[in-house]
Design a protein around this motif. Sequence first.
Motif, PDB file in Angstrom:
ATOM      1  N   ILE A  68      -2.892 -12.410  51.246  1.00  0.00           N
ATOM      2  CA  ILE A  68      -3.441 -13.194  50.144  1.00  0.00           C
ATOM      3  C   ILE A  68      -2.602 -14.321  49.592  1.00  0.00           C
ATOM      4  O   ILE A  68      -2.930 -15.226  49.139  1.00  0.00           O
ATOM      5  N   ALA A  69      -1.358 -14.201  49.841  1.00  0.00           N
ATOM      6  CA  ALA A  69      -0.316 -15.209  49.668  1.00  0.00           C
ATOM      7  C   ALA A  69      -0.427 -16.263  50.187  1.00  0.00           C
ATOM      8  O   ALA A  69      -0.471 -17.485  50.022  1.00  0.00           O
ATOM      9  N   ASN A  70      -0.687 -15.900  51.837  1.00  0.00           N
ATOM     10  CA  ASN A  70      -1.179 -17.132  52.809  1.00  0.00           C
ATOM     11  C   ASN A  70      -2.426 -17.804  52.350  1.00  0.00           C
ATOM     12  O   ASN A  70      -2.672 -18.959  52.510  1.00  0.00           O
ATOM     13  N   ALA A  71      -3.454 -17.050  51.868  1.00  0.00           N
ATOM     14  CA  ALA A  71      -4.754 -17.504  51.677  1.00  0.00           C
ATOM     15  C   ALA A  71      -4.700 -18.295  50.357  1.00  0.00           C
ATOM     16  O   ALA A  71      -5.605 -19.318  50.177  1.00  0.00           O
ATOM     17  N   ARG A  72      -3.768 -17.952  49.518  1.00  0.00           N
ATOM     18  CA  ARG A  72      -3.595 -18.844  48.084  1.00  0.00           C
ATOM     19  C   ARG A  72      -3.407 -20.193  48.531  1.00  0.00           C
ATOM     20  O   ARG A  72      -4.250 -21.186  47.886  1.00  0.00           O
ATOM     21  N   ILE A  73      -2.340 -20.513  49.305  1.00  0.00           N
ATOM     22  CA  ILE A  73      -2.035 -22.029  49.476  1.00  0.00           C
ATOM     23  C   ILE A  73      -2.908 -22.436  50.601  1.00  0.00           C
ATOM     24  O   ILE A  73      -3.082 -23.866  50.805  1.00  0.00           O
ATOM     25  N   THR A  89      -3.592 -11.316  38.694  1.00  0.00           N
ATOM     26  CA  THR A  89      -4.443  -9.976  38.673  1.00  0.00           C
ATOM     27  C   THR A  89      -4.896  -9.689  39.847  1.00  0.00           C
ATOM     28  O   THR A  89      -5.028  -8.348  40.213  1.00  0.00           O
ATOM     29  N   CYS A  90      -5.064 -10.440  40.838  1.00  0.00           N
ATOM     30  CA  CYS A  90      -5.490  -9.898  42.417  1.00  0.00           C
ATOM     31  C   CYS A  90      -4.145  -9.179  42.934  1.00  0.00           C
ATOM     32  O   CYS A  90      -4.530  -8.104  43.701  1.00  0.00           O
ATOM     33  N   LEU A  91      -3.076  -9.357  42.685  1.00  0.00           N
ATOM     34  CA  LEU A  91      -1.930  -8.736  42.943  1.00  0.00           C
ATOM     35  C   LEU A  91      -1.754  -7.325  42.540  1.00  0.00           C
ATOM     36  O   LEU A  91      -1.556  -6.252  43.074  1.00  0.00           O
ATOM     37  N   TRP A  92      -1.601  -7.394  41.065  1.00  0.00           N
ATOM     38  CA  TRP A  92      -1.132  -6.303  40.386  1.00  0.00           C
ATOM     39  C   TRP A  92      -2.473  -5.065  40.299  1.00  0.00           C
ATOM     40  O   TRP A  92      -2.215  -3.800  40.435  1.00  0.00           O
ATOM     41  N   ILE A  93      -3.758  -5.422  40.568  1.00  0.00           N
ATOM     42  CA  ILE A  93      -4.873  -4.520  40.557  1.00  0.00           C
ATOM     43  C   ILE A  93      -4.555  -3.795  41.949  1.00  0.00           C
ATOM     44  O   ILE A  93      -4.959  -2.711  41.881  1.00  0.00           O
ATOM     45  N   PHE A  94      -4.123  -4.159  42.723  1.00  0.00           N
ATOM     46  CA  PHE A  94      -4.057  -3.715  44.211  1.00  0.00           C
ATOM     47  C   PHE A  94      -3.220  -2.341  44.048  1.00  0.00           C
ATOM     48  O   PHE A  94      -3.486  -1.297  44.704  1.00  0.00           O
TER      49      PHE A  94
END
Length: 496
Positions: A68-73, A89-94
Amino acid sequence: MSEKSPPSHASVDGEKRDVLQIVPGSDESVNRGDSEPSDRILSTKIDFRILPILGLLYLICFLDRTNIANARIAGLEEGLNMPSTGYNTCLWIFYIPFVVFEVPSNMVMSWRRVRPNLWLGSLTFALGVLAMCQGLTRSYGGLLAIRFLMGIVETALPAGCAFLIASYYRKKELSLRFAIYYSFGQAGACFSGLLAYAIMDMEGIGGYEGWRWIFILEGLLTIVFSIPVLLLVPNFPDRAKWLKPAEQAALVARLEADKGEAKKELSFSDWKQVAMDYRIWLLTTLFFCADMSAGSLSSFNPTILSQLGWTAKRAQVMTIPVWIIGIVGGIIAALGVGKYNNRTAYILPSILFSILGWVLNYLQIDPPAVRYFAQFCISLGTFVQMPLYSGLLMANIRGKAAVSFGSAVQFGIGNCANFVASNVFINTQKPRYPVGFGTGLGITCFSFPLMLVLVGLFWRHNREYDRKVAAAIAAARDGGQVETTWDDQVYYRYVM
């Protein structure tokens, strides 16, 4: 707990050793088979069966966790019209399910009727399906729901792998095996950056943006990998039918000599007792402090590097050396631990390396190459610490309940650091991120005195233990009464 007579061991003098009755778990407790070729052959056979499949499973988990970090940029936030805090939020909800389901999942895996290959394989397949769905969702809300479900599925995988590894190896073998296991995860982050670099060029193929293809292809890879997990993940040592009967008997015997005899069935009192063990909670807190750095690297490293002046594609590639230094450092430290049997000598300097990296990031020292160097310091320090904390915990607890509970708590509660990492790097504060870098620095600094507390407690326990051993040896030499009520599941020497 049953009472046992301590096993026979040799005295610690340079003279010819007389057989004496001393406490189990003493450093003089040597497995005479350790130097035999058959023992090394068995260890090698276990390594080739256990580490590649579980390491690759952790690689896949890390790949699906960090892409998801790669998809972000690559355009994720714009593609789903996410709010300014949406990525956080996408990070912590995981990670919410990690707190709730980690211990129950390992309890399920410890049941004799549950086969690890079926448990882990089915969850890997489900994780792959959900990972692909991230690339197919058309809304921010849908992505949040998928991330939460992914957390439920993945919660059992790293802790379950750690539980299985700890079940197969002796105390002295654990640090290196955990370092190798963690290195697969870091390789997953490298692989994720490399894949993202290539996949971004698929922009528009099939009507999908490049960031969607990152999720779709890596999720498909996870689905395919669930097949070898089903076929190759072994059962626990006492049910290891892939070993010859003589090998299985030798394995169980050497594990019992090293860790004490394992109970076949676990009672509620067993779980209650290990839940109060201060070693589990102290080492979990230390793991938490290190995982703050790991979580920051995995979730924000591409973002931070892209803000050093590199293009998005180049930033994807420049993350790879940062992870490689962590892999190399972790394995070198574990080899040193195996040779010198001293984890503290590696952990304390590695904390200082991490602190240096956080300081350089917090002060935003120019040129940008200095901040890039800071990422290397954090990676090196973090990935020396994490496998040593896992090895230290697994080497210092005994019994299936303790290993199951301890590995689940360390991975579950320890991963709560990702809640912190997910929320302190505030988008409106880029590129300085004072809250994010300040929080990371503070938590990392806290781990140094906490490690000293742990060492002090272990030293005090070992001093008392050595006193009892010396008294037992003296009594045996004088023909006196030797205490025979020590239980090797409760009272033994701690490793540091």
